[in-house]
Design a protein around this motif. Structure first.
Motif, PDB file in Angstrom:
ATOM      1  N   PRO A  38      37.386  16.047   0.836  1.00  0.00           N
ATOM      2  CA  PRO A  38      38.810  15.921   0.528  1.00  0.00           C
ATOM      3  C   PRO A  38      39.105  15.351  -0.866  1.00  0.00           C
ATOM      4  O   PRO A  38      40.260  15.077  -1.188  1.00  0.00           O
ATOM      5  CB  PRO A  38      39.291  14.945   1.609  1.00  0.00           C
ATOM      6  N   TYR A  39      38.083  15.178  -1.689  1.00  0.00           N
ATOM      7  CA  TYR A  39      38.245  14.492  -2.969  1.00  0.00           C
ATOM      8  C   TYR A  39      38.057  15.433  -4.152  1.00  0.00           C
ATOM      9  O   TYR A  39      37.201  16.313  -4.134  1.00  0.00           O
ATOM     10  CB  TYR A  39      37.237  13.344  -3.104  1.00  0.00           C
ATOM     11  N   PRO A  67      42.879   7.316  -4.733  1.00  0.00           N
ATOM     12  CA  PRO A  67      42.359   7.352  -3.368  1.00  0.00           C
ATOM     13  C   PRO A  67      43.160   6.395  -2.480  1.00  0.00           C
ATOM     14  O   PRO A  67      43.706   5.407  -2.967  1.00  0.00           O
ATOM     15  CB  PRO A  67      40.909   6.899  -3.517  1.00  0.00           C
ATOM     16  N   PRO A  68      43.226   6.694  -1.179  1.00  0.00           N
ATOM     17  CA  PRO A  68      43.986   5.802  -0.300  1.00  0.00           C
ATOM     18  C   PRO A  68      43.329   4.432  -0.191  1.00  0.00           C
ATOM     19  O   PRO A  68      42.120   4.289  -0.400  1.00  0.00           O
ATOM     20  CB  PRO A  68      43.981   6.526   1.040  1.00  0.00           C
ATOM     21  N   THR A  71      39.328   3.090   0.563  1.00  0.00           N
ATOM     22  CA  THR A  71      38.282   3.999   0.079  1.00  0.00           C
ATOM     23  C   THR A  71      37.246   3.187  -0.681  1.00  0.00           C
ATOM     24  O   THR A  71      37.585   2.401  -1.560  1.00  0.00           O
ATOM     25  CB  THR A  71      38.870   5.098  -0.821  1.00  0.00           C
ATOM     26  N   ASP A 120      33.481   6.813   0.851  1.00  0.00           N
ATOM     27  CA  ASP A 120      33.849   6.697   2.252  1.00  0.00           C
ATOM     28  C   ASP A 120      35.226   6.065   2.328  1.00  0.00           C
ATOM     29  O   ASP A 120      35.505   5.106   1.615  1.00  0.00           O
ATOM     30  CB  ASP A 120      32.827   5.860   3.016  1.00  0.00           C
ATOM     31  N   PRO A 122      39.511   6.585   4.399  1.00  0.00           N
ATOM     32  CA  PRO A 122      40.359   7.192   5.406  1.00  0.00           C
ATOM     33  C   PRO A 122      40.351   8.729   5.380  1.00  0.00           C
ATOM     34  O   PRO A 122      40.569   9.357   6.410  1.00  0.00           O
ATOM     35  CB  PRO A 122      41.759   6.673   5.072  1.00  0.00           C
ATOM     36  N   LEU A 123      40.070   9.318   4.229  1.00  0.00           N
ATOM     37  CA  LEU A 123      40.019  10.784   4.142  1.00  0.00           C
ATOM     38  C   LEU A 123      38.670  11.355   4.578  1.00  0.00           C
ATOM     39  O   LEU A 123      38.517  12.556   4.705  1.00  0.00           O
ATOM     40  CB  LEU A 123      40.327  11.248   2.707  1.00  0.00           C
ATOM     41  N   GLY A 124      37.667  10.477   4.761  1.00  0.00           N
ATOM     42  CA  GLY A 124      36.352  10.919   5.187  1.00  0.00           C
ATOM     43  C   GLY A 124      35.293  10.616   4.155  1.00  0.00           C
ATOM     44  O   GLY A 124      35.575  10.148   3.065  1.00  0.00           O
TER      45      GLY A 124
END
Length: 127
Positions: A38-39, A67-68, A71, A120, A122-124
């Protein structure tokens, strides 16, 4: 402090493997605007080595958008041209740019290093 420019190459394992020649000058791009999971990420390096234990190998990880919260980005290196341990640090946020994280590692000799960046949050995960 006596520092040397890393001569050789850095192998990047995030997204792709490829060489980057160390040099005396501004940071160099290792990965540009690469999508992984997702990045969208770019990685720049200024891979300076020192012989006094000072951390001078600098790495910038820039996301396409900030990034959220939560992260985490880990940067780890290990020598490829001799025996040596893998050392790593958690990249820290850049105060001026919410999309950029920064890390500094000890590169104790000139030569080739493997560089691994893992993400690593919240987005994975991505590595």
């Amino acid at each position: 402090m006596r520092s040397h420019v890393l001569v050789g190459s850095v192998v990047v394992l995030l997204f792709t493997s490829g060489p980057a020649l160390g040099h005396a000058g501004p940071p160099i791009p290792l990965v540009s605007n690469r999508i992984v999971g997702p990045y969208k990420v770019s990685i720049w390096a200024d891979p300076d080595s020192t012989d006094d234990g000072t951390a001078a190998g600098r790495f910038w990880i820039t996301f396409g958008t900030p990034p959220p919260p939560g992260t985490r980005v880990q940067v780890a290196i290990r020598p490829l041209d001799r025996a040596g341990p893998t050392i790593g640090v958690t990249a820290q946020s850049e105060a001026r740019n919410a999309s950029q994280l920064f890390s500094t590692l000890v590169m104790d000799h000139e030569g080739r290093f493997q560089v691994r960046v893992t993400i690593d949050g919240p987005l994975g995960p991505a590595a």
